[in-house]
Scaffold this active site. Sequence first.
Site, short mmCIF file in Angstrom:
data_model
loop_
_atom_site.label_atom_id
_atom_site.label_comp_id
_atom_site.label_asym_id
_atom_site.label_seq_id
_atom_site.Cartn_x
_atom_site.Cartn_y
_atom_site.Cartn_z
N GLU A 129 -4.25 -1.82 12.18
CA GLU A 129 -5.00 -1.26 10.54
C GLU A 129 -5.88 -0.29 11.86
OE1 GLU A 129 -6.73 -3.77 8.23
OE2 GLU A 129 -7.42 -1.81 7.28
N GLY A 269 -13.78 -8.16 13.15
CA GLY A 269 -13.70 -9.11 12.86
C GLY A 269 -12.51 -10.10 13.12
N ALA A 270 -11.93 -9.58 11.90
CA ALA A 270 -10.76 -10.41 12.03
C ALA A 270 -9.92 -9.06 11.12
CB ALA A 270 -10.51 -11.87 11.20
N MET A 271 -8.18 -9.03 11.27
CA MET A 271 -7.30 -8.88 10.71
C MET A 271 -6.40 -10.09 9.66
SD MET A 271 -6.45 -6.17 9.87
CE MET A 271 -4.93 -5.73 8.72
N GLU A 272 -6.04 -8.65 8.52
CA GLU A 272 -4.78 -9.95 7.93
C GLU A 272 -3.13 -9.92 8.00
OE1 GLU A 272 -7.08 -7.15 6.85
OE2 GLU A 272 -6.49 -6.26 5.42
N ASN A 273 -3.08 -9.55 8.36
CA ASN A 273 -1.87 -9.28 9.13
C ASN A 273 -0.92 -10.53 8.10
OD1 ASN A 273 -2.56 -7.62 11.34
ND2 ASN A 273 -2.77 -9.57 12.46
N HIS A 305 -12.41 -14.23 3.28
CA HIS A 305 -12.25 -12.79 3.55
C HIS A 305 -11.00 -12.41 3.61
CE1 HIS A 305 -13.19 -8.71 3.43
NE2 HIS A 305 -12.41 -8.90 4.44
N GLU A 306 -9.99 -13.27 5.36
CA GLU A 306 -8.61 -12.13 5.21
C GLU A 306 -8.03 -13.41 5.02
OE1 GLU A 306 -9.21 -10.65 7.39
OE2 GLU A 306 -11.04 -10.38 8.42
N GLU A 328 -10.76 -3.52 0.22
CA GLU A 328 -11.90 -4.11 1.04
C GLU A 328 -13.28 -4.33 0.49
OE1 GLU A 328 -11.88 -5.80 4.10
OE2 GLU A 328 -10.00 -4.45 4.59
N1 TRP Z 1 -8.47 -5.20 7.62
C1 TRP Z 1 -9.47 -5.55 8.38
C2 TRP Z 1 -11.26 -6.70 8.14
O1 TRP Z 1 -11.77 -6.17 6.87
C3 TRP Z 1 -10.32 -5.02 9.53
C4 TRP Z 1 -10.20 -4.22 11.01
C5 TRP Z 1 -9.68 -5.72 11.69
C6 TRP Z 1 -9.85 -3.02 10.84
N2 TRP Z 1 -9.44 -4.79 12.79
C7 TRP Z 1 -9.78 -3.39 12.75
C8 TRP Z 1 -9.87 -2.01 10.77
C9 TRP Z 1 -9.34 -2.54 13.47
C10 TRP Z 1 -9.64 -1.43 11.62
C11 TRP Z 1 -9.94 -1.46 12.85
O2 TRP Z 1 -9.84 -7.93 6.76
ZN ZN Z 2 -10.81 -6.93 4.62
#
Ligand code: TRP
Ligand code: ZN
Length: 884
Positions: A129, A269-273, A305-306, A328
């Site tokens: 993302e 912070g983190a990513m919801e893959n 959140h994730e 978001e």
């Molecule tokens: N979707 C992620 C969140 O809010 C956001 C995010 C994580 C993101 N890593 C990123 C956005 C890198 C842009 C680039 O939970």
């Molecule tokens: Zn998010």
Amino acid sequence: MKENNAPKTIRLADYKAPNFLIDTVHLDVRIYDDYTDVVSHLTLRANPDVPNAAAQPLELVGADLELLAIELDGVALPSERYEIAEETLSIEQVPAQFSLLIMTRIQPKSNTSLEGLYVSKGMYCTQCEAEGFRKITYYLDRPDVMARFTTRVEADKQAYPVLLSNGNPEEQGDLAGGRHYVIWEDPFKKPCYLFALVAGDLAVVEDSFTTMSGRPVKLQLFVEPHDLDKCDHAMDSLKRSMAWDEQVYGREYDLDIYMIVAVSHFNMGAMENKGLNIFNTSCVLANAKTTTDMGFQRVESVIAHEYFHNWSGNRVTCRDWFQLSLKEGFTVFRDQQFSADMGSETVNRIDDVNLLKTVQFAEDSGPMSHPVRPDSYIEINNFYTTTVYEKGAEVVRMIHRLLGKEGFRKGSDLYFSRHDGQAVTCDDFVKAMEEANGVDLTLFRRWYSQAGTPQLTVTSEYQPQQHQFSITFEQVTLPTPGQPHKQPLHIPVAIGLLGEDGRDLPLQLADGSTLDPANPVLELTAAKSTFVFTGIQSQPVASVLRGFSAPVKMVYEQPRAELAFLMSHDSDGFNRWNAAQRLTVAVLCDLMQAYNQAQPLEADPQLLDAFRRLLTDESLDQAMVAKMLELPTESFLAELLPKPVQVDAIHHAREGLKQALALGLRTELEQVMARCPLDTEYRYEVAAVARRSLRNTCLGYLMSIADDAATETCVQQYRQAGNMTDQLAAFRALVHSDRGEKQQVIADFYEQWQTEALVVDQWFMVQASSPQPDALEQVNGLMAHPAFEMTNPNKIRALIGGFCNNNPVNFHRADGAGYGFLADQIIALNKINPQVASRMATIMTRWANYDKDRADLIKEQLKRIKTEKLSPDVYEVVTKALNQ
Ligand code: TRP
Ligand code: ZN
């Protein structure tokens, strides 16, 4: 002014559905020492919803890729059949349905942008993302193209025993040359921004959760072996999140396995893959020794959140990136609700509103101001903003307030069931809310399209003869870039009237209607509206915008005595706190004036009395007392008070008030500290967190005097503390003081914690944010410290961000040295990590808020940055900053 080779602007108005869709993706990722090869096998077809789609060329996007092979329906494509441009691969004529095989080679080891596939401390991981997948293979890299993914990962078995991707593991095996592979299958179709892959030598913590329909889910947390002692809190938070989403939203998890991987190098912070969240170590690792209460809180909310994204983001995703707040804003609202349910609703609300008012309000009055649903962007990475996230959450919160809890749930049920498996728009969300409740939110929709913070001016009058209280609201939103004329918004104003005894009066309006006592809200829909309350026997005190029911700047002149009254009687906890803040701000304004006239800084006895009551009334909630005692930050004041920002007056007035209060209330402060002794055993529990925050707030006051006695208390706490909350509070108080003891403590702290990267980040942050006049020199020295790493965003945020964001008085040094320092770092980072560089550059967009000398110095640095060959990320911020 149009410039040559300026990156181009993308507009919502130009949105077109994709000509082609992708049904399935088979990825084969082969990791080698010197490079990684990616074989992508796609099945595509013309989009049936687009007339004549099959006649259009197929245009895939890719970045930093080396194309090794390409086949269409199993036949190698001759080079004249396709064209490769800067970031595209186009094929002129394709069948209505066909398969493509694309082989690309990438260089994860030299990828410092931390998007696409990259390496963090020897571990391969992805961040796709918003548009990182194009750095892995040529693809239709847009969220409205949703496909079923199968991923085969292959690597050296000894170096990378753990191979992960989305979904469920289907097959694994050994290969020649000490290599092995795992095949993962994700049964849910998804946009490529939710793709993830990890290869590394990781330890795992396992647990399980049984969903409401009785399905067991395996939970796995992958970390470096050295961090195995920091996993419990995240795992516990995850299980609580899963249960909460079932109870509150009726949402169940859908795969058999949920994995979280912690990585040290991460842009956010983190990513919801899907099924494989990737987390910044700072948002997942926690234990008592290394993590503060604030850190625990952050882990809990980011885990939630994730996890919540699995429904609000993954099952139902965004049609295009202009709709980012669809997932978001809603997900931040959901994680805020969760945190409120886990701890104190009021304290959480105060923290969230402070962030909004400090950062989002500032953003919304500057050159990067944009609506919750932006109309255009140059680089989407620049739009992961507090406007999209936090203001977006406020917009959802207002819908929640307007519809009530049950109505909101009806709306979210309809939204999830109607759009499951789809890529949709913010408008689809509002429609579901409307239709499930039979209401019309036409006017309310302006919150999505109109940028800027509305100013709400409130006046009121008591008419004793008529026993009436009338209150008038006027709303004005100032112009923002591209939006010279603003329209009135639909604003819910939660309200109460306090009688002489401090109790809420019944709210009866002159038109005969009565406000719902459980949720009394006035709905403003015009530029000016007046409401008349009847049956009011004596002059009431109004408590307006309870719970901060709308993201507006409210101006309501209330005498200090009324603020003190609200501070002790308001039934709304948020407004009780807010009254304390308003009173404090009023006193700070007095002190700024005194400072400017070189007069002694003395605190208003009304404030001293109010604070004394807070300190001595043992029946009060300790967390609330701590919050009310906390002085607003310099950044908050800079945003709130009239411009130009009086950098030095704000700083000295605030320090002066702290000292005056500490001197006037010393005994009380010491008594509170005695009532809140250091813990022998750390517990992350509401009451214990409250006690620690009150104790450490008092310590901060005492250390503003920093005489021998206070310093002795502080050093003792530093040495005796059994947890990071108490240790760091003492460390900060010492380092920010001018006491000689700090040199030894700075060395000791590093010595003790050098093997804990996240604690070292705190060590950088505390030094960078010191108000002492040598802070910049210290920061410059620390840039050369072996623990500092220009390629690690956590280090950047701690040291460079700590100085530029959290140390206004030094960053805005009159000689401009702070600006020169920041510009140097932006120029260096622009080449290393454009996303992080551009975040840092936003700090410079606010030059217009400062006096001419400072503004000129900042602009000079912006112009210097502009002479570099800039990434689109930094280019967008710098040009918007200069052209405002
Ligand atoms: N979707 C992620 C969140 O809010 C956001 C995010 C994580 C993101 N890593 C990123 C956005 C890198 C842009 C680039 O939970
Ligand atoms: Zn998010």
